[in-house]
Motif scaffolding. Structure first.
Motif, short mmCIF file in Angstrom:
data_model
loop_
_atom_site.label_atom_id
_atom_site.label_comp_id
_atom_site.label_asym_id
_atom_site.label_seq_id
_atom_site.Cartn_x
_atom_site.Cartn_y
_atom_site.Cartn_z
N GLY A 85 0.83 -1.19 0.00
CA GLY A 85 0.00 0.00 0.00
C GLY A 85 0.87 1.25 0.00
O GLY A 85 2.10 1.17 -0.01
N GLU A 86 0.22 2.39 0.06
CA GLU A 86 0.93 3.66 0.09
C GLU A 86 1.79 3.74 1.35
O GLU A 86 1.36 3.37 2.44
N LEU A 87 3.02 4.19 1.21
CA LEU A 87 4.02 4.32 2.28
C LEU A 87 4.56 3.00 2.79
O LEU A 87 5.33 2.96 3.75
N GLU A 88 4.16 1.85 2.19
CA GLU A 88 4.66 0.55 2.63
C GLU A 88 5.86 0.14 1.77
O GLU A 88 5.99 0.57 0.62
N CYS A 89 6.73 -0.70 2.34
CA CYS A 89 7.95 -1.07 1.62
C CYS A 89 8.48 -2.42 2.07
O CYS A 89 8.14 -2.92 3.14
N ARG A 90 9.33 -2.99 1.21
CA ARG A 90 10.11 -4.18 1.53
C ARG A 90 11.61 -3.85 1.55
O ARG A 90 12.39 -4.49 2.20
N CYS B 216 12.34 -11.38 8.20
CA CYS B 216 10.91 -11.69 8.18
C CYS B 216 10.14 -10.81 9.15
O CYS B 216 10.52 -10.66 10.31
N GLU B 217 9.05 -10.24 8.65
CA GLU B 217 8.19 -9.34 9.43
C GLU B 217 6.73 -9.72 9.20
O GLU B 217 6.38 -10.22 8.15
N GLU B 218 5.89 -9.46 10.20
CA GLU B 218 4.46 -9.72 10.06
C GLU B 218 3.79 -8.65 9.20
O GLU B 218 2.76 -8.88 8.58
N LYS B 219 4.34 -7.46 9.18
CA LYS B 219 3.78 -6.32 8.46
C LYS B 219 4.83 -5.80 7.48
O LYS B 219 6.02 -5.95 7.71
N PRO B 220 4.37 -5.14 6.42
CA PRO B 220 5.35 -4.49 5.54
C PRO B 220 6.02 -3.35 6.29
O PRO B 220 5.49 -2.84 7.29
N GLY B 221 7.18 -2.93 5.80
CA GLY B 221 7.84 -1.77 6.39
C GLY B 221 7.10 -0.50 6.01
O GLY B 221 6.18 -0.51 5.20
N VAL B 222 7.53 0.62 6.61
CA VAL B 222 6.93 1.92 6.34
C VAL B 222 8.03 2.87 5.88
O VAL B 222 9.09 2.94 6.49
N CYS B 223 7.73 3.61 4.81
CA CYS B 223 8.66 4.62 4.31
C CYS B 223 8.61 5.84 5.22
O CYS B 223 7.55 6.43 5.42
N PHE B 224 9.75 6.19 5.78
CA PHE B 224 9.83 7.35 6.67
C PHE B 224 11.26 7.77 6.77
O PHE B 224 12.17 6.94 6.85
N GLU C 234 14.37 0.78 -2.12
CA GLU C 234 13.94 1.19 -3.46
C GLU C 234 12.44 1.43 -3.54
O GLU C 234 11.95 2.07 -4.47
N ASP C 235 11.67 0.90 -2.59
CA ASP C 235 10.22 1.09 -2.57
C ASP C 235 9.82 2.47 -2.06
O ASP C 235 8.66 2.84 -2.13
N CYS C 236 10.77 3.22 -1.52
CA CYS C 236 10.49 4.52 -0.91
C CYS C 236 11.08 5.65 -1.74
O CYS C 236 12.22 5.57 -2.18
N ASP C 237 10.31 6.71 -1.95
CA ASP C 237 10.80 7.89 -2.66
C ASP C 237 11.46 8.83 -1.65
O ASP C 237 10.78 9.44 -0.83
N ASN C 238 12.78 8.92 -1.68
CA ASN C 238 13.53 9.84 -0.82
C ASN C 238 13.36 9.57 0.67
O ASN C 238 13.64 10.43 1.49
#
Length: 193
Positions: free
Chosen positions: A39-44, A183-191, A47-51
């Motif tokens: 989803g929006e702001l989520e990452c693995r 391994c994580e239960e949730k995707p990461g968050v771009c921040f 490269e999934d995050c803009d800046n």
């Protein structure tokens, strides 16, 4: 006032994207053991995050902020009085003492940029399910003697005697998501910290 409101709204957006308070959420997208669409702001990975930076959030312990005044050590928080409430676990535990801690960026507002006095944990129930309450009243990795002692997506680190996230190359290696090689239960968050 506008800056404070913008910070609050940003904190709430992150909270909603990441899931707050140690509660388990179903993975976004197709779900299941292979993870799913992000989803929006989520990452693995970065490269999934803009800046921004990709940050794991499965073990975020959200302590109750007692004071927005900054602190440097637990001693700075001694003698504070206030209501109970631990670190965002299932609740119900006894109130721990106040500790000096930097709240995780996914925790409910107010968004903090320095260490503040927060209510520490008193029991494991005060922590997210993947963590345990340590003697210093902080939610830390669970102690273990074998992999069976650890939560999903974790294995026992024999050198440290504590559970640690399993290494992964893809979501297929995890029950959830492979975020930054663990391994994580949730995707990461771009921040950006």
């Amino acid at each position: 006032m506008l800056g404070r409101l913008d910070g609050w709204m940003f904190g709430m957006a992150l909270c909603l994207a990441a899931g707050c308070g140690g509660e388990t959420q179903e993975p976004a997208g197709e779900g299941g053991n292979g993870g799913g669409a992000l989803g929006e702001l989520e990452c693995r990975r970065g490269e999934d995050c803009d800046n921004d930076t990709c940050n794991p959030v499965s073990d975020a312990a959200c302590y109750k902020v007692q004071s927005t005044a900054s602190c440097r050590a637990d001693e700075d928080c001694a003698g504070m009085a206030g209501e109970g409430g631990g670190a965002g676990g299932s609740g119900g535990g006894a109130a721990g003492p106040f500790i000096c801690e930097m709240p995780h960026f996914t925790c409910p507002p107010p968004l903090q940029v320095s260490s503040v006095c927060v209510r520490g944990c008193a029991t494991d129930a005060d922590c997210p399910a993947t963590l345990a309450c340590a003697p210093d009243h902080r939610c830390r990795a669970k102690p273990c003697a074998a992999d069976a002692d650890c939560p999903v997506n974790q294995a026992c680190d024999p050198t440290g005697g504590a559970c640690a996230r399993k290494a992964c190359a893809s979501d297929a290696d995890c029950e959830g998501y492979c975020v930054l090689g663990q391994c994580e239960e949730k995707p990461g968050v771009c921040f950006l910290y």
